[in-house]
Design an enzyme around this catalytic site. Structure first.
Site, PDB file in Angstrom:
ATOM      1  N   SER A 110      23.754  -9.046   9.719  1.00  0.00           N
ATOM      2  CA  SER A 110      23.034  -9.604   8.575  1.00  0.00           C
ATOM      3  C   SER A 110      23.805  -9.327   7.294  1.00  0.00           C
ATOM      4  CB  SER A 110      21.646  -8.979   8.479  1.00  0.00           C
ATOM      5  OG  SER A 110      21.770  -7.644   8.016  1.00  0.00           O
ATOM      6  N   LYS A 111      23.306  -9.932   6.220  1.00  0.00           N
ATOM      7  CA  LYS A 111      23.942  -9.778   4.917  1.00  0.00           C
ATOM      8  C   LYS A 111      24.255  -8.330   4.586  1.00  0.00           C
ATOM      9  CE  LYS A 111      22.181 -13.705   2.366  1.00  0.00           C
ATOM     10  NZ  LYS A 111      20.994 -14.081   1.631  1.00  0.00           N
ATOM     11  N   ARG A 112      23.353  -7.447   5.041  1.00  0.00           N
ATOM     12  CA  ARG A 112      23.503  -6.034   4.701  1.00  0.00           C
ATOM     13  C   ARG A 112      24.859  -5.449   5.123  1.00  0.00           C
ATOM     14  NH1 ARG A 112      19.227  -3.110   7.313  1.00  0.00           N
ATOM     15  NH2 ARG A 112      18.509  -5.230   7.680  1.00  0.00           N
TER      16      ARG A 112
END
Ligand code: GLU
Length: 489
Positions: free
Chosen positions: A259-261
């Site tokens: 994910s973006k994280r």
């Protein structure tokens, strides 16, 4: 009789909702490879029917990424191949989705639904695979023809729903997952046409894949659970179902969905971090697929030749940034110098403001970096001698310590002052001559000199190459500084 050979047609069907996620790029790559491997056609279709998720500029990102990665589409909004329009919002204007939705209504496979928000909110929810979903109770299926017509005439908002049976099972085939059978009672009467007149993805993907003659559908396995509903639509129309290939999940190092994280989940992130598009494509090809011989380095041309979708694995693929960095380094090493220099120059210029021979420095770092921004840290000592500890002069293998280093620097200082030729070769010959006279090993002399001129344990080049770049004045200044530091140590 010989069966007619069907030309393979694949499509990449992104929704313009932002950056190009690594998972989307992998779908695009595999679609491209499957088509090209068989001499087929690779098409781009923009799926923009979800107006709420539309992001300005996202379509440009899609074009730019395909261009940069070499995944050239044969057909698309900018390249008519006779199956257009290639943008769903434009397809909608042709009335195609409504026409097919009505056909389903006529067949009893779909129905108008006029339920308002309040009524839908009152329906009971169920937890399926950890997600809360509301299964529609088919309330509007029992409306009479008169009631439907009165509602439509009164302009009452409606959606069109798929009419799934409450009994029996549906089976479909995926190339990787095999035959999957589900209970029809579990299939929600999903919306095909929304109240704004737009089709849902669920409906549009079926109508478009069929009408655009798509033979192979490759997508993330988050679509696997909806596929029985798509299969029911194909069957209802009497259409041929395409070959389905649902790809395994891509996870981060902690085995959580990428994910973006993670900070590197999109192609744009990776470009900003100084990765090379060819290396990224090579790496992404291996996120779920591997050739028989476990080879790892592939150009796009080689991937086209080698790629066989039957060898895609079902197990989640871990996105390993350390591995990608390594691979990127290999690409940089193998890269043509001119191409490399064009990419390296901005980083060199950011790190070095004094007048240095940037080409020479670029040649030094080319084989030593993994990503382009590594350059800045690696070359910053040219600009400014960093603070360093005199303990660095002590090196076991070189048999040097502070006292021996001080002696060497004292002795070479006048030689360097006298030296006119500050080329790498000239300096090297002069110092080797000194080494011979002294009767010691090269390292015994080169280590303290390199330490004094760089202030670094690790440098992208040897002492004389560094001195050539620094030039006479700066070299002498740094040697004197080293002497001063060693005297005070
Ligand atoms: N528009 C969908 C997405 O971006 C495409 C899924 C598919 O390939 O069918 O996820």
């Amino acid at each position: 009789m010989k069966e007619a050979v069907v030309k393979i047609r694949t499509r990449y069907a992104p929704s313009p909702t932002g950056k190009m996620h690594v998972g989307n790029l992998r779908s695009a790559l595999y679609e491209f490879l499957i088509a090209k491997h068989e001499g087929g056609s690779f098409m781009l279709r923009i799926e923009d029917t979800d107006q709420e998720r539309f992001v300005e500029g996202a379509t440009e990102i899609i074009y730019r990424t395909l261009e940069k990665t070499g995944l050239k589409h044969d057909e698309g909004p900018d390249k008519d191949g006779g199956y257009g329009p290639y943008v769903q919002s434009e397809r909608m204007k042709t009335g195609i989705y409504m026409k097919y939705a009505r056909e389903l209504i006529d067949k009893g496979e779909a129905y108008y639904c006029f339920c308002d928000k309040e009524r839908l909110a009152s329906l009971k929810t169920e937890v399926v695979e950890g997600k809360e979903i509301t299964i529609y109770d088919k309330h509007c299926l029992s409306l009479s023809q008169e009631e439907i017509e009165a509602n439509l005439a009164a302009g009452k908002p409606f959606v069109i729903r798929q009419n799934n049976p409450s009994e029996g099972t549906t089976t479909f085939h995926d190339e990787l997952y095999g035959d999957i059978t589900v209970e029809n009672a579990e299939l929600d009467d999903m919306i095909l046409i929304k109240s704004d007149g737009y089709p849902t993805y669920n409906f549009a993907n079926v109508v478009d894949d069929h009408t655009m003659n798509i033979t192979h559908v490759v997508r993330g396995n988050e679509y696997l659970s909806s596929s029985p509903k798509y299969v029911r639509l194909y069957d209802a129309f009497g259409w041929k179902i395409p070959v389905y290939v649902h790809l395994p999940l891509i996870t981060d190092e902690n085995h959580k969905k990428l994910s973006k994280r993670s900070g590197h989940s999109s192609f744009e992130d990776l470009m900003e971090q100084g990765f090379v598009a060819e290396a990224v494509i090579n790496y992404i090809a291996l996120l779920g697929w591997s050739p028989e011989d476990n080879r790892e380095m592939f150009t796009l041309e080689e991937l086209i030749r080698e790629f066989d979708y039957h060898r895609i694995s079902k197990s989640p693929a871990v996105f390993d940034i350390v591995k990608l960095r390594w691979m990127n380094g290999e690409y940089i090493k193998a890269m043509d110098f001119k191409v490399f220099y064009r990419m390296a120059e901005p980083f060199l210029k950011k790190a070095l403001t004094k007048s240095f021979d940037l080409r020479k420095i670029a040649a030094m770092v080319k084989t030593r970096i993994e990503v382009l921004p590594d350059i800045m840290e690696m070359v910053s000592f040219f600009e400014e001698l960093p603070e360093y500890d005199t303990d660095m002069y002590t090196h076991k293998k070189m048999k040097t310590d502070k006292a021996s280093s001080l002696e060497v620097l004292w002795e070479v200082l006048p030689l360097l002052e006298k030296q006119a030729d500050y080329s790498n070769d000239g300096l090297y010959q002069m110092l080797v001559h000194y080494v011979e006279e002294k009767g010691c090993k090269n390292g015994y002399v080169m280590w303290p000199i390199r330490t004094a001129v760089s202030g670094r344990q690790m440098t992208p080049a040897g002492a004389t190459e560094i001195m050539e770049i620094l030039g006479r004045d700066e070299t002498l200044r740094r040697i004197r500084k080293g002497i001063e530091m060693l005297e005070n140590a």
